[in-house]
Design an enzyme around this catalytic site. Sequence first.
Site, mmCIF file in Angstrom:
data_model
loop_
_atom_site.group_PDB
_atom_site.id
_atom_site.type_symbol
_atom_site.label_atom_id
_atom_site.label_comp_id
_atom_site.label_asym_id
_atom_site.label_seq_id
_atom_site.Cartn_x
_atom_site.Cartn_y
_atom_site.Cartn_z
ATOM 1 N N ASP A 188 0.851 -1.189 0.000
ATOM 2 C CA ASP A 188 0.000 0.000 0.000
ATOM 3 C C ASP A 188 0.890 1.243 0.000
ATOM 4 O O ASP A 188 1.892 1.315 0.712
ATOM 5 C CB ASP A 188 -0.916 -0.001 1.238
ATOM 6 C CG ASP A 188 -2.060 0.992 1.090
ATOM 7 O OD1 ASP A 188 -3.214 0.562 0.984
ATOM 8 O OD2 ASP A 188 -1.784 2.230 1.074
ATOM 9 N N ILE A 189 0.515 2.227 -0.793
ATOM 10 C CA ILE A 189 1.314 3.444 -0.946
ATOM 11 C C ILE A 189 1.289 4.311 0.319
ATOM 12 O O ILE A 189 2.170 5.134 0.524
ATOM 13 C CB ILE A 189 0.800 4.242 -2.176
ATOM 14 C CG1 ILE A 189 1.870 5.164 -2.734
ATOM 15 C CG2 ILE A 189 -0.469 5.025 -1.851
ATOM 16 C CD1 ILE A 189 1.516 5.738 -4.108
ATOM 17 N N ASN A 232 -12.986 -2.860 2.594
ATOM 18 C CA ASN A 232 -13.890 -1.723 2.663
ATOM 19 C C ASN A 232 -14.803 -1.775 1.452
ATOM 20 O O ASN A 232 -14.325 -1.906 0.325
ATOM 21 C CB ASN A 232 -13.095 -0.417 2.663
ATOM 22 C CG ASN A 232 -12.183 -0.292 3.870
ATOM 23 O OD1 ASN A 232 -12.535 -0.740 4.963
ATOM 24 N ND2 ASN A 232 -11.017 0.283 3.679
ATOM 25 N N GLY A 286 -15.957 3.061 3.449
ATOM 26 C CA GLY A 286 -14.638 3.691 3.357
ATOM 27 C C GLY A 286 -13.821 3.271 2.143
ATOM 28 O O GLY A 286 -12.607 3.472 2.117
ATOM 29 N N SER A 317 -12.149 3.610 -1.331
ATOM 30 C CA SER A 317 -11.738 4.738 -2.171
ATOM 31 C C SER A 317 -11.307 4.321 -3.573
ATOM 32 O O SER A 317 -11.265 5.166 -4.463
ATOM 33 C CB SER A 317 -10.613 5.526 -1.501
ATOM 34 O OG SER A 317 -9.465 4.723 -1.356
ATOM 35 N N HIS A 323 -10.468 -5.141 -3.353
ATOM 36 C CA HIS A 323 -9.154 -5.365 -2.762
ATOM 37 C C HIS A 323 -9.323 -5.627 -1.273
ATOM 38 O O HIS A 323 -10.276 -5.167 -0.651
ATOM 39 C CB HIS A 323 -8.229 -4.155 -2.974
ATOM 40 C CG HIS A 323 -8.810 -2.861 -2.510
ATOM 41 N ND1 HIS A 323 -9.701 -2.141 -3.262
ATOM 42 C CD2 HIS A 323 -8.633 -2.164 -1.351
ATOM 43 C CE1 HIS A 323 -10.045 -1.049 -2.600
ATOM 44 N NE2 HIS A 323 -9.426 -1.044 -1.428
ATOM 45 N N HIS A 360 -7.110 -5.422 2.366
ATOM 46 C CA HIS A 360 -5.911 -4.931 3.051
ATOM 47 C C HIS A 360 -5.370 -6.059 3.931
ATOM 48 O O HIS A 360 -6.130 -6.661 4.700
ATOM 49 C CB HIS A 360 -6.256 -3.740 3.949
ATOM 50 C CG HIS A 360 -6.795 -2.543 3.212
ATOM 51 N ND1 HIS A 360 -6.040 -1.428 2.951
ATOM 52 C CD2 HIS A 360 -8.030 -2.294 2.686
ATOM 53 C CE1 HIS A 360 -6.781 -0.537 2.295
ATOM 54 N NE2 HIS A 360 -7.996 -1.045 2.127
#
Length: 113
Positions: free
Chosen positions: A30-31, A86, A92, A94, A99, A101
């Site tokens: 994750d960025i 999410n 939440g 975006s 995907h 996490h």
Amino acid sequence: MEDCLFCKIVKKEIPTQIIYEDERTLVFKDIDPQAPIHYLIVPKQHFADVTNVPAGNDIVSHIFTVAVKMAIREGVSDEGFRVVNNCGELGGQSVEHLHFHFLAGRQMLWPPG
Ligand code: AMP
Ligand code: ZN
């Protein structure tokens, strides 16, 4: 999906730090990491969110198999980790490409906020 960020990452049109890849999934860092280990597990096939996965499609099950593989590989399967999806605006989400996490390396809190 031409305009989808994660489809572009899957096609390697946008560089990321790839952690793992198989026929159906890509795992990358994750960025904006929220834990010492924060990966995104993404199906190569585009689904906008988990509500768009057809009944009988086992991609979510496969993603959890990949998550456990990541946990073993990172040495956190005993101490614990968190897998989060999410979904939608209030959930939440975006990026509108399914995907999960994968978070590890610190004490997770509950409720998540
Ligand atoms: P969500 O808010 O659940 O939709 O998660 C989207 C995640 O994608 C966020 O944690 C972002 O930090 C992450 N993200 C956005 N753009 C990139 C990128 N180019 N490479 C890696 N992660 C990204
Ligand atoms: Zn996509």
